[in-house]
Structures are given as structure tokens and as C-alpha cells.
Design a protein around this motif. Structure first.
Motif, mmCIF file in Angstrom:
data_model
loop_
_atom_site.group_PDB
_atom_site.id
_atom_site.type_symbol
_atom_site.label_atom_id
_atom_site.label_comp_id
_atom_site.label_asym_id
_atom_site.label_seq_id
_atom_site.Cartn_x
_atom_site.Cartn_y
_atom_site.Cartn_z
ATOM 1 N N LEU A 120 0.824 -1.252 0.117
ATOM 2 C CA LEU A 120 0.088 -0.014 -0.010
ATOM 3 C C LEU A 120 0.915 1.207 0.143
ATOM 4 C CD1 LEU A 120 -2.649 -1.218 2.587
ATOM 5 C CD2 LEU A 120 -2.923 -0.758 0.178
ATOM 6 N N SER A 121 1.882 1.252 0.632
ATOM 7 C CA SER A 121 2.798 2.408 0.666
ATOM 8 C C SER A 121 3.556 2.796 -0.475
ATOM 9 C CB SER A 121 3.891 2.077 1.852
ATOM 10 O OG SER A 121 3.254 2.071 3.249
ATOM 11 N N GLN A 122 4.186 1.568 -1.350
ATOM 12 C CA GLN A 122 4.602 1.734 -2.428
ATOM 13 C C GLN A 122 3.563 2.382 -3.405
ATOM 14 O OE1 GLN A 122 6.139 -1.955 -3.173
ATOM 15 N NE2 GLN A 122 8.248 -1.510 -2.042
ATOM 16 N N GLU A 123 2.465 1.893 -3.436
ATOM 17 C CA GLU A 123 1.550 2.334 -4.301
ATOM 18 C C GLU A 123 1.221 3.709 -4.011
ATOM 19 O OE1 GLU A 123 -1.802 -0.149 -3.995
ATOM 20 O OE2 GLU A 123 -0.790 -1.734 -5.321
ATOM 21 N N ALA A 124 1.007 4.389 -2.850
ATOM 22 C CA ALA A 124 0.695 5.550 -2.634
ATOM 23 C C ALA A 124 1.856 6.716 -2.575
ATOM 24 C CB ALA A 124 0.034 5.749 -1.261
ATOM 25 N N GLY A 125 3.132 6.022 -2.781
ATOM 26 C CA GLY A 125 4.224 6.870 -2.741
ATOM 27 C C GLY A 125 4.682 7.286 -1.359
ATOM 28 N N LEU A 126 4.391 6.332 -0.348
ATOM 29 C CA LEU A 126 4.799 6.844 0.960
ATOM 30 C C LEU A 126 6.008 6.593 1.168
ATOM 31 C CD1 LEU A 126 3.495 7.893 3.832
ATOM 32 C CD2 LEU A 126 3.182 5.201 4.297
ATOM 33 N N PRO A 127 7.021 7.654 1.627
ATOM 34 C CA PRO A 127 8.458 7.349 2.222
ATOM 35 C C PRO A 127 8.507 6.164 3.003
ATOM 36 C CG PRO A 127 7.788 9.728 1.806
ATOM 37 C CD PRO A 127 6.622 8.956 1.742
ATOM 38 N N PRO A 128 9.685 5.835 3.141
ATOM 39 C CA PRO A 128 9.751 4.428 4.070
ATOM 40 C C PRO A 128 10.007 5.111 5.463
ATOM 41 C CG PRO A 128 11.166 4.129 2.485
ATOM 42 C CD PRO A 128 10.532 5.562 2.061
ATOM 43 N N ALA A 141 -14.293 -0.685 10.103
ATOM 44 C CA ALA A 141 -13.257 0.487 10.892
ATOM 45 C C ALA A 141 -14.349 1.397 11.341
ATOM 46 C CB ALA A 141 -12.231 0.964 9.844
ATOM 47 N N PRO A 142 -13.897 2.098 12.446
ATOM 48 C CA PRO A 142 -14.683 3.106 12.982
ATOM 49 C C PRO A 142 -14.269 4.431 12.074
ATOM 50 C CG PRO A 142 -12.898 2.596 14.555
ATOM 51 C CD PRO A 142 -12.964 1.626 13.374
ATOM 52 N N GLN A 143 -15.092 5.542 12.246
ATOM 53 C CA GLN A 143 -14.671 6.802 11.427
ATOM 54 C C GLN A 143 -13.629 7.446 12.222
ATOM 55 O OE1 GLN A 143 -16.735 7.769 8.634
ATOM 56 N NE2 GLN A 143 -17.357 5.794 8.497
ATOM 57 N N LEU A 144 -12.412 7.531 11.538
ATOM 58 C CA LEU A 144 -11.144 8.080 11.957
ATOM 59 C C LEU A 144 -10.640 9.409 11.417
ATOM 60 C CD1 LEU A 144 -9.564 4.553 12.753
ATOM 61 C CD2 LEU A 144 -10.280 6.015 14.653
ATOM 62 N N HIS A 145 -10.027 10.113 12.187
ATOM 63 C CA HIS A 145 -9.142 11.208 11.550
ATOM 64 C C HIS A 145 -7.980 11.246 12.319
ATOM 65 C CE1 HIS A 145 -13.255 12.869 10.306
ATOM 66 N NE2 HIS A 145 -13.725 12.353 11.270
ATOM 67 N N TRP A 146 -6.944 11.401 11.169
ATOM 68 C CA TRP A 146 -5.567 11.597 11.686
ATOM 69 C C TRP A 146 -5.152 12.861 11.225
ATOM 70 C CZ3 TRP A 146 -0.760 10.043 8.768
ATOM 71 C CH2 TRP A 146 0.499 10.116 9.647
ATOM 72 N N ARG A 147 -4.630 13.845 12.203
ATOM 73 C CA ARG A 147 -3.965 14.933 11.896
ATOM 74 C C ARG A 147 -2.653 14.967 12.444
ATOM 75 N NH1 ARG A 147 -9.449 15.693 12.739
ATOM 76 N NH2 ARG A 147 -10.557 16.918 11.278
ATOM 77 N N VAL A 148 -1.670 15.428 11.591
ATOM 78 C CA VAL A 148 -0.316 15.493 12.050
ATOM 79 C C VAL A 148 0.247 16.796 11.377
ATOM 80 C CG1 VAL A 148 0.388 14.115 9.898
ATOM 81 C CG2 VAL A 148 1.783 14.358 12.063
ATOM 82 N N GLN A 149 0.845 17.741 12.214
ATOM 83 C CA GLN A 149 1.439 18.853 11.836
ATOM 84 C C GLN A 149 2.796 18.976 11.006
ATOM 85 O OE1 GLN A 149 1.791 21.305 15.387
ATOM 86 N NE2 GLN A 149 -0.181 22.224 15.278
ATOM 87 N N GLN A 150 3.617 18.014 11.510
ATOM 88 C CA GLN A 150 5.002 17.905 10.836
ATOM 89 C C GLN A 150 4.835 16.586 9.801
ATOM 90 O OE1 GLN A 150 6.990 20.093 10.943
ATOM 91 N NE2 GLN A 150 6.707 21.067 12.948
ATOM 92 N N GLY A 151 4.228 16.792 8.482
ATOM 93 C CA GLY A 151 3.816 15.777 7.940
ATOM 94 C C GLY A 151 4.644 15.815 6.567
ATOM 95 N N TRP A 152 5.973 16.349 6.883
ATOM 96 C CA TRP A 152 6.574 16.556 5.502
ATOM 97 C C TRP A 152 6.978 15.084 4.852
ATOM 98 C CZ3 TRP A 152 11.988 14.856 5.613
ATOM 99 C CH2 TRP A 152 12.594 14.369 6.967
ATOM 100 N N GLY A 153 6.763 15.071 3.582
ATOM 101 C CA GLY A 153 7.042 13.732 2.691
ATOM 102 C C GLY A 153 5.590 13.038 2.721
ATOM 103 N N LEU A 154 4.657 13.397 3.396
ATOM 104 C CA LEU A 154 3.312 12.641 3.335
ATOM 105 C C LEU A 154 2.659 12.849 1.888
ATOM 106 C CD1 LEU A 154 1.597 12.944 6.572
ATOM 107 C CD2 LEU A 154 2.440 10.819 5.587
ATOM 108 N N PRO A 155 2.613 11.882 1.058
ATOM 109 C CA PRO A 155 1.655 12.113 -0.046
ATOM 110 C C PRO A 155 0.515 12.821 0.216
ATOM 111 C CG PRO A 155 2.293 9.686 -0.028
ATOM 112 C CD PRO A 155 2.632 10.256 1.302
#
Length: 226
Positions: free
Chosen positions: A167-175, A202-216
Motif C-alpha cells: 500500500l505504501s509503495q503504491e501511494a508513494g509513501l516514504p519509508p 473500521a470506525p470513522q477515524l481522523h488523523w491530523r499531523v502537523q509535521q507531515g513532511w514527505g506525506l503524499p
């Protein structure tokens, strides 16, 4: 006094021209995840690269690197093969490369080993090591873990399970993000990865991260799928 005034005016003009050039270069080289194209950087002169890199880091409120750090970037990071994942640190920040993209951000904090957090979802959960906040509109008994070896998840609407690596490779998610994504379990079964990859239960989830550098962009807080 007149000579000093003229010199200051000339310096201000030069600074304005350089700032404009840096902004133009950044618009050409920057991708949607905020990183810079390595192949694009290599088409520039060394002086243009340094100008662009300093402007790029300033835009991210990162401290300027030492001259020898930029020299090492030129020598070891930019010419590295496309499968290499070099890391170059300086006080207050670090460069990381994944595929053809150069990323920069504050130093990523290490996670406690084998971390498992019990969470009932009644209030937002502040994650450790600067990994943001989890919240839900459907509270239930959950456990939050990270870096689970051999993790697989069967996404809603799919018959076969998928590995996080796939999933990470398909999304371009850095290691460096793969071991930092919050993995949510209900009754010891994985139901969600970062509120983005979810099972039917899955429950309805929200993830928020401020320092998301490199996240697709698909995993950025404004675009998280529930």
C-alpha cells in the motif's frame, strides 16, 4: 552617506532579484508533497541549487544548513541511485530522499519500542513523538500501535488482504513514515491504518499531523479518507 545609500539600494535590488529567481525555481521544482525534484535540481547550476535550497528551507521555517552540509548534499545525496534512501542531518533539520524527491523537515523523533496505546475514542488521542492527533466520531475500545511486523489489512470492498509495504509503495509513501503511521486495532484485529486504509468494520477515524513532511497528498490531513 550618498555612496552608502546607493550601495544599500543596489543590495536591495540584488536581493529582490534573487528572491524572485528563487521563487520561480521553487515553483518549477516543488512537487505536491512539498519535496523537490532531484532530477530537476541536477539541471541547475550549483549556485542556483544553493539559492533554491536556502529559499525552500526558509519557506518551511527550517534553520539554514552549514555550507559543508550543502556540500555533502551535492556529493552524497543528489547523485545517489533512485533506490537509495540517504539521510543527511544538520542542527534543526534533516534531508531525506525517496525515489526522485528530496524532502526536508525537522528531525523525526524515535518511537518507544513495542508501543501499544489503549484508546476508547471518547476524546482525541495525542500521539507520541510528534505524530499528531487521532480522533473518531464512533467511539469504541481500540488499541493504537506502530511498526507492526508483517502487517496485512483487508480493505473494505476487497477480497484479498494487502501488506502495508504494498500500500505504501503504491501511494508513494516514504519509508520513514511507514513505521510512524498509527495502526488501529479492535478486538486484536487491524481495522485501519492512519484512518486512510480501512476495513469494512473500521470506525470513522481522523488523523491530523502537523509535521507531515514527505506525506503524499492522499494522506495529508485535509485529504484523509474515512
Amino acid at each position: 552617506d550618498a555612496q552608502l545609500a546607493r550601495a544599500a539600494e543596489h543590495a536591495a535590488d540584488a536581493s529582490s532579484l534573487l528572491a524572485g529567481l528563487a521563487a520561480t525555481l521553487l515553483a518549477r521544482m516543488q512537487g505536491e508533497a512539498g519535496g523537490l525534484s532531484v532530477s530537476g535540481l541536477l539541471t541547475l547550476s550549483a549556485a542556483e541549487r544553493r539559492l533554491l535550497l536556502r529559499h525552500w528551507l526558509q519557506q518551511q521555517a527550517l534553520p539554514p544548513p552549514f555550507a559543508h552540509t550543502l556540500q555533502q548534499l551535492e556529493k552524497d545525496v543528489l547523485p545517489a541511485g533512485s533506490t537509495a534512501m540517504p539521510l543527511l542531518c544538520w542542527p534543526g533539520g534533516e534531508f531525506r530522499r525517496y525515489r526522485d524527491i528530496l524532502h526536508a523537515g525537522p528531525a523525526l523523533q524515535a518511537l518507544p519500542e513495542d508501543l501499544c496505546i489503549d484508546w476508547d475514542g471518547s476524546a482525541p488521542l495525542q500521539l507520541p513523538s510528534g505524530l499528531g492527533v487521532l480522533s473518531t466520531t464512533t467511539p469504541c475500545a481500540m488499541q493504537v500501535r506502530f511498526a507492526v511486523p508483517g502487517l496485512r489489512i483487508r480493505l473494505a470492498g476487497h477480497a484479498q488482504s494487502r501488506s502495508l509495504k504494498q500500500l505504501s509503495q503504491e501511494a508513494g509513501l516514504p519509508p520513514w513514515w511507514r513505521s510512524r503511521l498509527p495502526i488501529i486495532f479492535v478486538n486484536r484485529t487491524v481495522v485501519s491504518i492512519a484512518g486512510h486504509w480501512n476495513t469494512a468494520d473500521a470506525p470513522q477515524l481522523h488523523w491530523r499531523v502537523q509535521q507531515g513532511w514527505g506525506l503524499p497528498s492522499a494522506l495529508q490531513p485535509s485529504s484523509i479518507q474515512n
